[in-house]
Design a protein around this motif. Sequence first.
Motif, PDB file in Angstrom:
ATOM      1  N   PRO A 161      18.274  15.620  17.765  1.00 37.34           N
ATOM      2  CA  PRO A 161      17.985  15.776  19.195  1.00 37.34           C
ATOM      3  C   PRO A 161      16.530  15.487  19.566  1.00 37.34           C
ATOM      4  O   PRO A 161      16.255  14.955  20.643  1.00 37.34           O
ATOM      5  CB  PRO A 161      18.344  17.244  19.463  1.00 37.34           C
ATOM      6  CG  PRO A 161      19.413  17.532  18.475  1.00 37.34           C
ATOM      7  CD  PRO A 161      19.019  16.782  17.232  1.00 37.34           C
ATOM      8  N   ARG A 162      15.614  15.817  18.677  1.00 41.92           N
ATOM      9  CA  ARG A 162      14.196  15.541  18.973  1.00 41.92           C
ATOM     10  C   ARG A 162      13.943  14.047  19.077  1.00 41.92           C
ATOM     11  O   ARG A 162      13.156  13.601  19.922  1.00 41.92           O
ATOM     12  CB  ARG A 162      13.304  16.159  17.900  1.00 41.92           C
ATOM     13  CG  ARG A 162      13.234  17.677  17.948  1.00 41.92           C
ATOM     14  CD  ARG A 162      12.146  18.195  17.024  1.00 41.92           C
ATOM     15  NE  ARG A 162      12.386  17.822  15.644  1.00 41.92           N
ATOM     16  CZ  ARG A 162      13.128  18.516  14.789  1.00 41.92           C
ATOM     17  NH1 ARG A 162      13.730  19.625  15.209  1.00 41.92           N
ATOM     18  NH2 ARG A 162      13.285  18.120  13.552  1.00 41.92           N
ATOM     19  N   GLU A 163      14.584  13.269  18.205  1.00 40.63           N
ATOM     20  CA  GLU A 163      14.424  11.818  18.260  1.00 40.63           C
ATOM     21  C   GLU A 163      15.130  11.246  19.483  1.00 40.63           C
ATOM     22  O   GLU A 163      14.621  10.317  20.128  1.00 40.63           O
ATOM     23  CB  GLU A 163      14.977  11.188  16.979  1.00 40.63           C
ATOM     24  CG  GLU A 163      14.207  11.562  15.721  1.00 40.63           C
ATOM     25  CD  GLU A 163      12.749  11.149  15.809  1.00 40.63           C
ATOM     26  OE1 GLU A 163      12.472   9.995  16.200  1.00 40.63           O
ATOM     27  OE2 GLU A 163      11.881  11.987  15.501  1.00 40.63           O
ATOM     28  N   LEU A 164      16.291  11.786  19.809  1.00 35.94           N
ATOM     29  CA  LEU A 164      17.004  11.326  21.000  1.00 35.94           C
ATOM     30  C   LEU A 164      16.179  11.557  22.259  1.00 35.94           C
ATOM     31  O   LEU A 164      16.113  10.692  23.146  1.00 35.94           O
ATOM     32  CB  LEU A 164      18.339  12.058  21.124  1.00 35.94           C
ATOM     33  CG  LEU A 164      19.440  11.671  20.136  1.00 35.94           C
ATOM     34  CD1 LEU A 164      20.556  12.705  20.150  1.00 35.94           C
ATOM     35  CD2 LEU A 164      20.001  10.289  20.464  1.00 35.94           C
ATOM     36  N   SER A 165      15.551  12.708  22.344  1.00 32.10           N
ATOM     37  CA  SER A 165      14.821  13.067  23.565  1.00 32.10           C
ATOM     38  C   SER A 165      13.594  12.210  23.798  1.00 32.10           C
ATOM     39  O   SER A 165      13.023  12.219  24.900  1.00 32.10           O
ATOM     40  CB  SER A 165      14.416  14.549  23.510  1.00 32.10           C
ATOM     41  OG  SER A 165      13.490  14.787  22.470  1.00 32.10           O
ATOM     42  N   LYS A 166      13.170  11.457  22.798  1.00 32.52           N
ATOM     43  CA  LYS A 166      12.010  10.574  22.964  1.00 32.52           C
ATOM     44  C   LYS A 166      12.336   9.328  23.780  1.00 32.52           C
ATOM     45  O   LYS A 166      11.430   8.649  24.273  1.00 32.52           O
ATOM     46  CB  LYS A 166      11.466  10.164  21.596  1.00 32.52           C
ATOM     47  CG  LYS A 166      10.857  11.309  20.802  1.00 32.52           C
ATOM     48  CD  LYS A 166      10.402  10.847  19.425  1.00 32.52           C
ATOM     49  CE  LYS A 166       9.833  12.005  18.611  1.00 32.52           C
ATOM     50  NZ  LYS A 166       9.404  11.571  17.254  1.00 32.52           N
ATOM     51  N   LEU A 167      13.633   9.037  23.926  1.00 36.63           N
ATOM     52  CA  LEU A 167      14.041   7.872  24.707  1.00 36.63           C
ATOM     53  C   LEU A 167      14.057   8.202  26.188  1.00 36.63           C
ATOM     54  O   LEU A 167      14.615   9.218  26.602  1.00 36.63           O
ATOM     55  CB  LEU A 167      15.437   7.409  24.285  1.00 36.63           C
ATOM     56  CG  LEU A 167      15.553   6.548  23.027  1.00 36.63           C
ATOM     57  CD1 LEU A 167      17.013   6.296  22.712  1.00 36.63           C
ATOM     58  CD2 LEU A 167      14.820   5.239  23.182  1.00 36.63           C
TER      59      LEU A 167
ATOM     60  N   GLY B  83      18.162  13.282  28.419  1.00 38.89           N
ATOM     61  CA  GLY B  83      17.834  14.682  28.645  1.00 38.89           C
ATOM     62  C   GLY B  83      18.857  15.568  27.986  1.00 38.89           C
ATOM     63  O   GLY B  83      19.664  15.139  27.158  1.00 38.89           O
ATOM     64  N   ASN B  84      18.857  16.840  28.342  1.00 37.38           N
ATOM     65  CA  ASN B  84      19.752  17.808  27.712  1.00 37.38           C
ATOM     66  C   ASN B  84      21.227  17.448  27.865  1.00 37.38           C
ATOM     67  O   ASN B  84      22.023  17.627  26.939  1.00 37.38           O
ATOM     68  CB  ASN B  84      19.515  19.207  28.296  1.00 37.38           C
ATOM     69  CG  ASN B  84      18.243  19.833  27.765  1.00 37.38           C
ATOM     70  OD1 ASN B  84      17.656  19.358  26.808  1.00 37.38           O
ATOM     71  ND2 ASN B  84      17.809  20.895  28.402  1.00 37.38           N
ATOM     72  N   ALA B  85      21.610  16.965  29.050  1.00 32.24           N
ATOM     73  CA  ALA B  85      23.021  16.658  29.286  1.00 32.24           C
ATOM     74  C   ALA B  85      23.521  15.577  28.328  1.00 32.24           C
ATOM     75  O   ALA B  85      24.633  15.664  27.796  1.00 32.24           O
ATOM     76  CB  ALA B  85      23.236  16.227  30.739  1.00 32.24           C
ATOM     77  N   VAL B  86      22.699  14.558  28.095  1.00 33.62           N
ATOM     78  CA  VAL B  86      23.072  13.484  27.168  1.00 33.62           C
ATOM     79  C   VAL B  86      23.170  14.023  25.744  1.00 33.62           C
ATOM     80  O   VAL B  86      24.137  13.752  25.022  1.00 33.62           O
ATOM     81  CB  VAL B  86      22.057  12.331  27.236  1.00 33.62           C
ATOM     82  CG1 VAL B  86      22.274  11.353  26.076  1.00 33.62           C
ATOM     83  CG2 VAL B  86      22.179  11.580  28.554  1.00 33.62           C
ATOM     84  N   ILE B  87      22.175  14.783  25.322  1.00 36.82           N
ATOM     85  CA  ILE B  87      22.154  15.316  23.961  1.00 36.82           C
ATOM     86  C   ILE B  87      23.357  16.219  23.707  1.00 36.82           C
ATOM     87  O   ILE B  87      24.031  16.110  22.677  1.00 36.82           O
ATOM     88  CB  ILE B  87      20.836  16.064  23.695  1.00 36.82           C
ATOM     89  CG1 ILE B  87      19.669  15.077  23.700  1.00 36.82           C
ATOM     90  CG2 ILE B  87      20.893  16.803  22.356  1.00 36.82           C
ATOM     91  CD1 ILE B  87      18.304  15.726  23.636  1.00 36.82           C
ATOM     92  N   VAL B  88      23.643  17.105  24.651  1.00 35.27           N
ATOM     93  CA  VAL B  88      24.783  18.005  24.484  1.00 35.27           C
ATOM     94  C   VAL B  88      26.090  17.219  24.400  1.00 35.27           C
ATOM     95  O   VAL B  88      26.956  17.501  23.565  1.00 35.27           O
ATOM     96  CB  VAL B  88      24.845  19.024  25.638  1.00 35.27           C
ATOM     97  CG1 VAL B  88      26.165  19.788  25.618  1.00 35.27           C
ATOM     98  CG2 VAL B  88      23.689  20.014  25.533  1.00 35.27           C
ATOM     99  N   GLU B  89      26.255  16.216  25.245  1.00 37.03           N
ATOM    100  CA  GLU B  89      27.485  15.416  25.228  1.00 37.03           C
ATOM    101  C   GLU B  89      27.660  14.709  23.892  1.00 37.03           C
ATOM    102  O   GLU B  89      28.757  14.680  23.325  1.00 37.03           O
ATOM    103  CB  GLU B  89      27.441  14.391  26.360  1.00 37.03           C
ATOM    104  CG  GLU B  89      28.795  13.812  26.719  1.00 37.03           C
ATOM    105  CD  GLU B  89      29.699  14.831  27.403  1.00 37.03           C
ATOM    106  OE1 GLU B  89      30.933  14.698  27.244  1.00 37.03           O
ATOM    107  OE2 GLU B  89      29.192  15.742  28.087  1.00 37.03           O
ATOM    108  N   LEU B  90      26.579  14.146  23.358  1.00 36.72           N
ATOM    109  CA  LEU B  90      26.652  13.468  22.068  1.00 36.72           C
ATOM    110  C   LEU B  90      27.025  14.442  20.951  1.00 36.72           C
ATOM    111  O   LEU B  90      27.836  14.121  20.077  1.00 36.72           O
ATOM    112  CB  LEU B  90      25.306  12.803  21.747  1.00 36.72           C
ATOM    113  CG  LEU B  90      24.907  11.610  22.619  1.00 36.72           C
ATOM    114  CD1 LEU B  90      23.480  11.185  22.303  1.00 36.72           C
ATOM    115  CD2 LEU B  90      25.861  10.442  22.421  1.00 36.72           C
TER     116      LEU B  90
END
Length: 261
Positions: A102-108, A112-119
Amino acid sequence: MQDQLSFSDLPTRPYTQPHKVPGPDPDETPVIAGRGRLPSYISDHRKRLRERFMSGGADALPDYELLELVLFRAIPRQDVKPLARRMIDKFGDYNAVLSANPRELSKLHGVGNAVIVELKIIEAAAQRLARSRVMERHAVSSWDALIAYCRTIMAHREVEQFRILFLDRRNVLIADEEQARGTVDHVPVYPREVVKRALELNASAIILVHNHPSGDPTPSESDIVMTRRIDEAATTLGITVHDHIIVGRSGELSFRATGHL
């Protein structure tokens, strides 16, 4: 004192809870002109993509379009194709995006949180589905499903993980546990603890599994030595080591099939 040896190779960090952001995420909820309706080119594209998926399945879509379908739910009010392409470019493929830290994802930008949670929901669902196909099943007759399960939960991890699959006298899988987790190229494994846990579960046989984050499943010398020590300790107590599987992004390797066990 117990011997400590390590399994080796390279990158996947364990999942941690994403940071909570108060209020709406500006990257995920942009203002769209008009009365809150999606522009027709976006709504039409989403409709066509869903129809293609329903008629042809996942194989009918490239990775970035399959990722778009996931992003539709997390980001309902904008074109997500550019974000999907950026995510594939950064992480490599659809599976790598789902299992990314999630930390790497959030750098893009745009994540945001909604995308990370869905993934992470999709990733968890895939793991549970794969696990349901092997638990309480005969290991030999469901071998392909077992390998698929191991790949699903381990192939894209950024750190090494050592798991044990425990089987009863009929070679039915009765438990699957993570025994140790390490760094990008090291995970401590104790033969005594492996055998102790097998006895606690009344298992008659075990299958060892660990991943090589580098992607190459070729065993190191320490992998081979550790496997032999576990096999010796298990055999002494009447427990069979059926196999040791190394999972990499490029494939998997069986110690039994390659003569290492």
